[in-house]
Design a protein around this motif. Structure first.
Motif, short mmCIF file in Angstrom:
data_model
loop_
_atom_site.label_atom_id
_atom_site.label_comp_id
_atom_site.label_asym_id
_atom_site.label_seq_id
_atom_site.Cartn_x
_atom_site.Cartn_y
_atom_site.Cartn_z
N SER A 100 -3.68 -15.31 55.94
CA SER A 100 -4.31 -15.83 54.73
C SER A 100 -4.33 -17.35 54.67
CB SER A 100 -3.61 -15.25 53.50
OG SER A 100 -2.21 -15.50 53.56
N LEU B 116 -12.08 -21.27 54.59
CA LEU B 116 -13.06 -20.94 53.57
C LEU B 116 -13.58 -22.18 52.84
CD1 LEU B 116 -11.77 -17.62 51.94
CD2 LEU B 116 -13.86 -17.97 53.27
N GLU C 127 -9.69 -9.60 57.37
CA GLU C 127 -10.46 -10.31 58.38
C GLU C 127 -11.96 -10.07 58.21
OE1 GLU C 127 -11.16 -12.89 61.32
OE2 GLU C 127 -9.18 -12.43 60.47
N PHE D 133 -13.14 -12.05 55.31
CA PHE D 133 -13.23 -13.48 55.65
C PHE D 133 -14.46 -13.76 56.49
CE2 PHE D 133 -12.46 -16.63 58.98
CZ PHE D 133 -12.38 -17.78 58.21
N HIS E 6 -7.31 -18.35 56.73
CA HIS E 6 -8.55 -18.02 56.02
C HIS E 6 -8.78 -18.97 54.85
CE1 HIS E 6 -8.11 -13.58 57.52
NE2 HIS E 6 -8.50 -14.40 58.47
#
Length: 935
Positions: A419, A426, A571, A574, A422
């Motif tokens: 996380s 992001l 995943e 994401f 990610h």
């Protein structure tokens, strides 16, 4: 004379029109010809003969007689003849004018026409109708050849059913006739009333009218000649008016010349105004174009600076780059109007935008590549896999074997959370979307780079994760072997551990553990060896597989699936968000899972199940397949290991895998996780089927000792243990149908092999083997209440009852053997037709023989025989099923029934003999009770 004829024609035309309107039109008929006639040789009573045709098909041609009513000025239809009934028309004289003629219908009708012309016209119409509709059937006699002229061929070819003109001039006259107005009708009626012979002598009436008309014409001419002076005055006034018109035209011409001059001046002014307006319009449009280009093709210096040198590491710099990239994309995507691309300024701006796009795309690609490398190194640096640490620990610690090291190892079976990675990436999602829309090649290159790095990272992590899972699974078996001779409290703790697992936080399995408890506490070596024949799958025996081992395996497998599921979902979520492969709004930044936490589940499938296009779904699936290409292989390897350790693990795996597949399909049926788990579920189902087939095969291969009694067969006990375990595992499971099918296969195999063993048994009677094993099967099914086996439960009860009764009957024949044989002979004689009261006269069955047999079985001998029977039954029956007292009670009931049957035969076949048995029913009850208590 001609005026009289014209007037007569007009009168007849008016009459013809009135008849058509009042008589024939209401009857759908058309009047073609008419003649004013009276009958020859009688008082003149005028009437009209009319030739008509119907307007509807088939066409009917008739001759109708019409007469004027005596009570009023209207006509009525008096008689009608069909033309096909007319045989002959006789004109009397073909060379002279003669108004008489005859019509030959069923009889001859003689007529006199008002004039020869009307007669000729009527006969001509009849002849034409005959030619057209009757094909020359009617014969014409004394008729002039001029009247009988052939019709044109084109006219003859017209079908008789079509309503066309056949009467020539008569019908044309009818069509050209103009109806008299009311005033004209009144004037004609007034003149006819004044002249009495207006109808009877039409020629005289017409001549009178002609004379009056000539008088009126003369008066009109005299009136015109008297007005000549007034005409001259009118002509003089007209000449004066013409001269005035010429004067006015001259003035108008001068005015027109003046107006022409003014018009030319106004046209010049209007042209000037139009040019000024066009100039203003052009200036306004030019200003709009310049304003458009300035507004939509001008990029601020701040945006240019952010695209060229913006910081892609800090949040503020990323935000500035996002705004600048969006502004650049808007400028590049602006829809230029025709001609804009030819402007030098526009070309320069487009060139600038292209350079900025390429520069920023290159900077963004390099930066994200560096981010990927940095994050990959961050997760991989100083990372020692658990199996390596495990091996090094085993080698570095002297005196510690592998199993003890494993038992002391407390590492959690978890997968690293990504996380943070990610969350960091992001931040660049909008920039990735910009890159996708502007530089597809660089976008695809970044996608491949990310997939390559993550494939290596996940492959290493998943491999280590599954190796630890396999070590833990193998460790449960090794640990079980080390504690093979553990005491009962250790087993109870294992049961408690299983109960906590089944009713704990997972909530997946609940139910009884009596089957496993029973397996754990049975101490008989013979029973344990029998049970092991069914449960010995792979390298482990049933004695090594206890409750704790299976519970630990269940926990490990559930932990593996629970770790993989959020990992794959996170995943995939994401990838969809970062690479902009979906259309639904992304989750807020705060909704991303925290480090070490469980990621939130996908939103319900209805929100975005169909939001991605087919191409984007394919891209997501291809990327997930590449990144997690090792998951399916590792799962299959783990499943194979679990199945090798204990084939019953396939039950746990089928339930767990089915539940996770169902959950994944509810989230997104097309996701990578759903597809992969579905493929693995096929392998698990195949192992489950192989487990069932293996048990059936072992049932068929079971061998029973010839020297010891059979008792409860091992596969019967094995089915009970399997059913108890399966009911616990499959309670509220999605794949209950697979278990029901397996139940049916197993129970049918159990039934078949119980009968097979019973037939082959030498030490134990067949009825005992069948009775005990089917009683055990019936008890198991009644206790577990398996709905799909209700039919087999009733069948097991039926078989148990039948074989119990058969065993009791066969065993009771031995204590009173001679008495049984004697009464069987008596019943045989009765069956042969000997009357019951005459049986005592048979030599072999007389009263003396009966008394002799009864004396051989006094109460003491009977009790002794029953005691021996009890001992024999006790040897036949096994202790586990506890059927001795049930069988003994059934024998008591059967013995009493036989006793009453013997007493009845004695009473019927030996009446009045006073012969009775040496013992009573009370004695028998006391014998059975005392024998049961003594043992």
């Amino acid at each position: 004379m001609s005026a009289c004829f014209v007037f007569t024609v007009r009168i007849m035309t008016a009459i013809k029109h009135a008849l058509q309107r009042d008589i024939f039109t209401p009857n759908d008929e058309r009047l073609l010809s008419i003649v004013n006639v009276c009958k020859a040789g009688k008082k003149k009573k005028n009437c009209f003969l009319c030739a008509t045709v119907t307007t509807e098909r088939p066409v009917q041609v008739r001759v109708v007689k019409v007469k004027k009513s005596d009570k009023g000025d209207f006509y009525k239809r008096q008689m009608a003849w069909e033309l096909r009934d007319l045989a002959e028309v006789d004109a009397k004289d073909a060379s002279k004018e003669n108004p008489e003629f005859d019509l030959h219908f069923e009889k001859v009708y003689r007529w006199v026409a008002s004039s020869t012309a009307e007669k000729n016209s009527f006969i001509s119409c009849i002849w034409k109708l005959n030619q057209r509709y009757l094909r020359k059937k009617v014969e014409f006699v004394n008729v002039s050849s001029q009247l009988l002229e052939e019709l044109p061929k084109a006219e003859e070819s017209v079908p008789s059913g079509e309503s066309q003109s056949v009467a020539g001039g008569d019908e044309d006259a009818l069509d050209d006739y103009q109806e008299l107005n009311a005033r004209e009708e009144q004037d004609i009626e007034g003149m006819m009333e004044v002249c009495e012979y207006a109808i009877s002598n039409a020629e005289a009436f017409a001549e009178k009218l002609s004379r009056e008309l000539q008088v009126l014409d003369g008066a009109n001419i005299q009136s015109i000649m008297a007005s000549e002076k007034q005409v001259n005055i009118l002509m003089q006034l007209l000449d004066e008016a013409l001269s005035e018109v010429d004067t006015i035209e001259g003035k108008l011409s001068s005015y027109e010349e003046m107006l022409q001059s003014v018009k030319e001046q106004m046209d010049q002014i209007s042209q000037s105004n139009r040019l000024i307006q066009i100039s203003n319009t052009n200036n306004g449009k030019l200003l709009d174009e310049i304003q458009f280009l300035v507004n939509y093709m001008d990029l601020s210096k701040g945006h240019i600076r952010a695209l060229q040198d913006g910081d892609l590491s800090s949040p503020k710099g990323i935000e500035a780059c996002i705004n600048a990239s969006e502004a650049l994309l808007q400028c590049m995507d602006v829809a230029l109007r025709p001609g804009h691309e030819k402007l030098m300024a526009v070309k320069q701006q487009q060139h600038l935008f292209t350079e900025l796009r390429d520069t920023f795309a290159r900077r963004l690609t390099n930066h994200l590549n560096n981010v990927f490398v940095h994050q990959f190194n961050h997760f991989s640096h100083f990372k020692m896999t658990i199996p390596q640490f495990y091996r090094s620990s085993c080698m570095s610690l002297p005196g510690h074997d592998q199993s003890s090291t494993l038992s002391q190892h407390t590492a959690e079976l978890t997968l690293p959370k990504h996380s943070p990675l990610h969350r960091d990436l992001l931040r660049y999602a909008k920039l990735m979307e910009w890159l996708k829309n502007t530089q597809r090649e660089k976008y695809d290159g970044l996608s491949r780079t990310y997939v390559d790095y993550m494939t290596r990272l996940y492959e290493r992590e998943i491999k280590d994760f599954f190796e630890v899972a396999k070590i833990k699974m193998a460790g449960t078996t090794k640990e079980g072997k080390g504690n093979k001779f553990a005491t009962l409290p250790r087993k109870e703790s294992a049961l408690k551990q299983e109960t906590e697992s089944l009713h704990g936080s997972s909530g997946k399995l609940t139910g009884s553990t009596s089957s496993l408890n029973k397996l754990a506490v049975q101490g008989s070596s013979s029973r344990r060896s029998q049970s092991s024949s069914l449960l010995d799958m792979g390298n482990m025996s049933a004695s090594d597989l206890d409750v704790a081992d299976r519970t630990k395996f269940d926990k490990i497998f559930e932990q593996v699936l629970s770790e993989l599921e959020p990992l794959c979902l996170a995943e995939q979520d994401f990838i969809s968000k970062f690479f902009k492969l979906q259309q639904h709004p992304t989750l807020a930044q705060g909704e991303v899972e925290s480090d070490g936490g469980v990621p939130p589940r996908q939103p319900p499938p209805g929100e975005h199940r169909h939001s991605m296009s087919l191409t984007e779904k394919d891209m997501v699936r291809l990327m997930m397949n590449k990144i997690f290409q090792s998951i399916e292989t590792e799962l299959n390897s783990l499943i194979a290991l679990g199945d090798k350790i204990d084939s019953f693990h396939s039950l746990y795996m089928l339930v767990k895998m089915s539940h996770h597949v169902w959950t994944a399909q509810n989230v997104d049926p097309t996701s990578y996780l759903s597809t992969t788990l579905g493929n693995v579920l096929v392998t698990v189902k195949r192992n489950f089927d192989k487990c069932i087939s293996g048990q059936i095969r072992q049932m068929e291969e079971v061998k029973i000792s010839k020297k010891s009694k059979v008792g409860i067969l091992p596969f019967v006990t094995g089915f009970e243990e399997f059913a108890e375990l399966a009911e616990t595992i499959f309670r509220n499971a999605e794949r209950r149908g697979d278990l029901d099918k397996a139940y049916v296969k197993l129970i049918r195999a159990v039934f078949m092999n119980v009968e097979k063993v019973a037939n082959e048994s030498q030490k134990t009677p067949r009825d005992v083997v069948m009775m005990e094993n089917f009683h055990h099967i019936f008890s198991t099914q009644s206790r577990l209440k398996i709905s799909c086996l209700e039919t087999e439960r009733r069948e097991a009860k039926h078989k148990y009852t039948d074989h119990l009764q058969s065993y009791v009957i066969n065993s009771l024949g031995q204590p009173l053997e001679k008495l049984n044989h004697f009464f069987e002979g008596v019943e045989a004689r009765v069956a042969q037709g000997v009357r019951e009261e005459e049986v005592s006269y048979q030599l072999a069955f007389n009263k003396q023989e009966l008394r002799k047999v009864i004396k051989e079985y006094p109460g003491k001998e009977v009790k002794k025989g029953l005691d021996n029977l009890y001992k024999k039954v006790d040897k036949h029956l096994c202790e586990e099923e506890s059927l001795l007292q049930v069988v003994w009670h059934s024998m008591q009931d059967e013995f009493i029934r036989q006793y009453k049957h013997f007493e009845g035969l004695i009473g019927r076949c030996y009446p009045g003999s006073g012969i009775t048995m040496e013992f009573t029913i009370g004695d028998m009850l006391e014998y059975f009770s005392s024998i049961a208590q003594s043992h």
